[in-house]
Scaffold this active site. Sequence first.
Site, mmCIF file in Angstrom:
data_model
loop_
_atom_site.group_PDB
_atom_site.id
_atom_site.type_symbol
_atom_site.label_atom_id
_atom_site.label_comp_id
_atom_site.label_asym_id
_atom_site.label_seq_id
_atom_site.Cartn_x
_atom_site.Cartn_y
_atom_site.Cartn_z
ATOM 1 N N HIS A 13 88.698 50.686 56.031
ATOM 2 C CA HIS A 13 89.622 51.239 56.417
ATOM 3 C C HIS A 13 89.209 50.857 58.680
ATOM 4 O O HIS A 13 90.156 51.560 59.485
ATOM 5 C CB HIS A 13 89.426 52.647 56.113
ATOM 6 C CG HIS A 13 90.346 53.681 56.798
ATOM 7 N ND1 HIS A 13 91.671 53.395 56.822
ATOM 8 C CD2 HIS A 13 90.724 54.563 56.336
ATOM 9 C CE1 HIS A 13 92.862 53.886 57.650
ATOM 10 N NE2 HIS A 13 92.649 55.184 57.237
ATOM 11 N N TYR A 69 95.567 68.757 58.386
ATOM 12 C CA TYR A 69 96.769 67.710 58.521
ATOM 13 C C TYR A 69 97.133 66.498 57.532
ATOM 14 O O TYR A 69 97.052 65.997 56.357
ATOM 15 C CB TYR A 69 95.052 66.460 59.337
ATOM 16 C CG TYR A 69 95.002 65.547 59.074
ATOM 17 C CD1 TYR A 69 95.599 64.223 58.932
ATOM 18 C CD2 TYR A 69 93.516 65.192 58.796
ATOM 19 C CE1 TYR A 69 94.743 63.063 58.465
ATOM 20 C CE2 TYR A 69 93.299 64.464 58.004
ATOM 21 C CZ TYR A 69 93.760 63.091 58.083
ATOM 22 O OH TYR A 69 93.268 61.893 57.725
ATOM 23 N N THR A 119 96.625 55.834 64.410
ATOM 24 C CA THR A 119 97.543 57.560 63.988
ATOM 25 C C THR A 119 97.217 58.290 64.687
ATOM 26 O O THR A 119 96.429 58.654 65.404
ATOM 27 C CB THR A 119 96.922 58.031 61.933
ATOM 28 O OG1 THR A 119 95.365 57.866 62.453
ATOM 29 C CG2 THR A 119 97.319 56.190 61.424
#
Length: 640
Positions: free
Chosen positions: A353, A468, A481
Site C-alpha cells: 500500500h 472513517y 486520500t
Amino acid sequence: MASLLSVQCVASLRKSRIYLRTAALGIKRNYSSQKKSSSEYFNQSVVPLIHHQKSLPRLPIPKLEDTIRRYLAAQRPLLDDDQLRTTEKTAQDFQNGVGKQLHEELVVQDMNNQHTSYVSGPWLNKFLSDRSSVLRNNPFMSFNPDPKTEYNDQLVRATNLVCSAVHFMKTLRAGFQEPEILHLKPSLLSRPLDLSPMLHLFNTTRIPKRGRDELFTDEKAQHLLVMRKGNMYVFDIVDRDGNLVKPAEIQSHLKYILSNPTPAAAFPLGVLTSENRDVWAGLRDKLIAAGNAEDLRSVDSALFCLSLDDESMRDDIYLAHNMLHADGCNRWFDKSFTVILTKDGEAAINFEHSWGDGVALLFFHNEIFKDTTEQPLVNPGSAAAAAVDSASAVRRLKFNLDSELENGIRRAKENFDSTVLTLKIDALKFMKGGKTQLKKSKMSPDAVAQLAFQMGFLRQYGQTVATYEACNTAMFRHGRTDHIRSATTHTKRCSHAFVLQPGQHSVEQLQAMLSECSKYHGQLTKEAATGQGFDCHLFALEYLAESKGEPLPSLYTDPAYVAFNHYILETSTLTSPALNFGGFAPDVPDGFSVVYQIHDDWIHCHASSFPARNGSEFVQCVHKSLEDIFTVLNGKPLSS
C-alpha cells in the site's frame, strides 16, 4: 491505515449540480471503449496517461480555522460535555498559538514544492516508517469470474492475466495508455485523475530497512516471479526487444511449474515479508551475507508476483482469507502487487500500500479483466508450445539458509499464524433494497450504508465510536486520500432514535432524520473530495512538528485526539464490473474493517475483526439497521 478501496467516497456536489463518485479502491467507472490497436498494446492513445499531470490542480491546504472547526464538529458525537470543553480549549489554543505558526510554515513549504502536494511526502514516509507487519495495510481485490466458465481454469486464466498485465505495462510505458478521466454529472465538467503512482506498479518492491523502508524499482528486468508451495521461480515474460513472450510459451512455463514435483518449501522465505519490518530488515541483511543477494535481486526486480495456490475456494469467506493472507508461505507481500490464482481459477490482486492507493490498482484491475475476458490469448484446450524447454527457461530460486535464518523463518511463521488465526471475516448480503430505491427516496446510498454501520455498532455495543471512510483526492496532483468522519451528531441522533428510542418518533420524524444524515454526509464527502477535509491537514502539521524534534503540541497529546485516531470502524466502498469484492485487516485490535458495495437492488459488505470484537453479531446488527431504514423510507412504522 489501509484504504480500499477501496478502499473512496460518494460525493454529492449538489449546489454545483455535479456528482462525483470515487472509491477507496478506486473510481466507479465504465471500461474503456477504445480497443487494442495492436497485439502489444491495449490502445494507442495520442494523450498519454500522465499527460495532464502538470496541469492538475494542486491539493489545497485548508484554512486553519476551518480545519479546527471541522475537527471539533467531528469530535462532538464522541465526547461528553466535560471532555468536549477540554478539547475545544486545547484546539483553540493550538489554532491561536503553535498551530498558527506550523500552518504558516506548511504553506511556505508547499509553495516551494509546486511539483507535489503538501501531504504526499509525509504520507509515504508514514507508510515506510511503520514498523508493523504489512499484513495490516495490504488490501486485496478479487476479480469476478470470467463469464465464460471454461476460462476459469487455473492455468488458462493465469496465462491470460500475465499476458494482459504485460500488455498493460507496455501500453503504459510507451505513453499509449489513455488518461483516466472522471466524468462528472451532468456532463458539465470532466477531470483527469492523478495516476502517477502507476509508475511504481511494475518491477517495484518495498525493501525492509531498519527504521524506514525503501521502494526499489528496476524497469530493465524482464522476468516474472512465480510462487507455488512456497517455492519461487523466475522466467522472462518480455523478450530482448521489449515484447511479450509468446503466450503459448508462458503457458508452457506455468504448466511446468504447476506440474513440478518439488515439495513444499521446508523454510518458505515469503513468510518473512509478514514480519515486523525491523526484524525482517535484520534477517534480509543476513540473507545477503549468506550469499543470496542475486536471488533476492531477482525477487525485488520482477515485473510482479504470480502466486499459484493449490487451494480451492469453498465460499466467499474462505476466498477473502486466502486473498488477504492465506498461510503466508506462498506470498511475497512486499511486491507492489501479486496476482493470485487458486486451484479452481479464482483470481485476486493483493497489493503493497505504500506506493499508491486503490485508484491506480482498480484502474489496472479493470483493464486486465476486460482484456482477459474479451480478448484472451490462450483458450481452454490450447496446446502449450511444444518446442519450448521450460526446464531450462524456468529457474527455481535456491537460497542458502543457516540455522539462524531457519529459526527466523520459524518465528515469522509462528507470529504470522498467531495473527491470522485470530482474524475473522464475516459477510452481509442485504437483499431488500439498494441504490435504485435509495435514490428514488432522495437519499445518498453511501450515507445510508454509513448510517447502518453507526446503528449496527450502537445496537451491538451501545456506543458511537471513531469512524472513517476513506475518500480519494486523485483529482489533485499527488493527492492520496483524506477521511470522511461519518460518525456525526446527525447519525448519533438518528441512531439513538432508531435503536434506543423505538416507538418514540413518528415515521415522518424518522424520515426527516434520515434526510439530515444524508445531506450532512454529502457535505462531508464534498469537503474531503475537494481537499477541504481536516485529517490530512492536521496530519501534515503534526508531521512538521515532529520534524523539529520538540515535544508535540498539546492538541496531539490530548486523549480525545488519540482516541479520535484509534479507528474502531474503518470503512471503504468499491464498485466495478470487474470486481467481486475486496478487503483489508483492521488497523487496531479492537476495530472492524468494513468494505462494502451498494448495488442497484442489494447491499454487500465484509467485516473483518479480531477477538476483541464479534464480527458475526456486528453484521447481523447492520442487517437489522438496514431493514429498519428501508422500512421507514417505505413509509412504515418500526416495530417496537
